[in-house]
Design an enzyme around this catalytic site. Structure first.
Site, short mmCIF file in Angstrom:
data_model
loop_
_atom_site.label_atom_id
_atom_site.label_comp_id
_atom_site.label_asym_id
_atom_site.label_seq_id
_atom_site.Cartn_x
_atom_site.Cartn_y
_atom_site.Cartn_z
CB THR A 1 12.52 -11.37 2.18
OG1 THR A 1 12.31 -10.07 2.73
CG2 THR A 1 13.83 -10.66 0.67
N GLY A 2 11.51 -13.03 3.28
CA GLY A 2 11.25 -13.39 5.07
C GLY A 2 12.11 -13.53 6.18
N GLY A 3 11.79 -14.41 7.30
CA GLY A 3 12.79 -14.88 8.15
C GLY A 3 13.86 -15.51 7.57
CG PHE A 4 13.75 -18.67 8.40
CD1 PHE A 4 14.45 -19.23 9.16
CD2 PHE A 4 12.68 -19.55 9.45
CE1 PHE A 4 14.72 -19.60 10.47
CE2 PHE A 4 12.65 -19.71 10.56
CZ PHE A 4 13.45 -19.07 10.81
CB ALA A 5 12.98 -18.21 2.29
CE LYS A 6 17.71 -13.17 -1.59
NZ LYS A 6 19.50 -13.18 -2.31
CB VAL A 7 10.15 -14.99 -2.50
CG1 VAL A 7 9.48 -15.55 -3.88
CG2 VAL A 7 9.29 -16.14 -1.30
CG ASP B 1 2.14 -16.91 10.45
OD1 ASP B 1 1.81 -15.86 10.91
OD2 ASP B 1 3.19 -17.09 9.24
#
Length: 161
Positions: free
Chosen positions: A22-28, A135
């Site tokens: 998971t990230g700030g804007f997405a789910k993987v 990044d």
């Protein structure tokens, strides 16, 4: 899993399995291509929650379409609907370099050199094409099945003039 309609565009193309990141804007999620059986990482982003960051995601996709290198995670396909963006990416079962380093406590010099060469190779290529990753950190380096590094997350990348 969300309502089947939000992921129905993937029906017959990919089956989705557990969340692997998971990230700030997405789910993987782990995905499997229906025809080939190949495992992929499916990065799922909700356009509404992206808001003004949508152009940044478009730049990330544009960069990944251009950046074909052995140490950069490969983008296979992008599927976009009115609500979602799905990015089908190379699956790296070895996880993050960060977790690998923590599990070993520290890397031996030979292993660190091996990884550093791969990072430099990827960055030199990115810069030659005209992008900057911006990044770079162990959490954005994944290990493939052969313990080779793959650079991910071009969400903060730039293409300076």
């Amino acid at each position: 899993m969300p309502s089947s309609s939000s992921y129905s565009v993937l029906d017959g193309l990919y089956t989705l399995h557990e969340t692997i990141g998971t990230g700030g804007f997405a789910k993987v999620k782990l995905g499997v291509h229906c025809l080939t059986g190949e495992r992929v990482a499916v990065k799922i982003m909700d356009k509404k929650s992206l808001g003004h960051d949508l152009p940044r995601v478009k730049l990330e996709i544009a960069a990944m379409k251009e950046l074909h290198h052995q140490h950069i995670c490969r983008l296979y396909q992008v599927i976009e609907t009115d609500e979602k963006i799905f990015m089908m990416l190379e699956y790296c079962p070895g996880g993050e370099l960060f977790d690998y380093i923590v599990s070993k406590d520290r890397l031996k010099e030979n292993e660190a050199r091996f990884f550093l060469r791969q990072i430099i190779s990827a960055l030199a290529f990115i810069h030659d094409v005209g992008y900057a990753h911006r990044d770079l950190k162990p959490e954005n380096l994944l290990l493939d099945e052969d313990q080779n590094l793959k650079l991910i997350d071009f969400g903060l990348c730039a293409k300076p003039q």
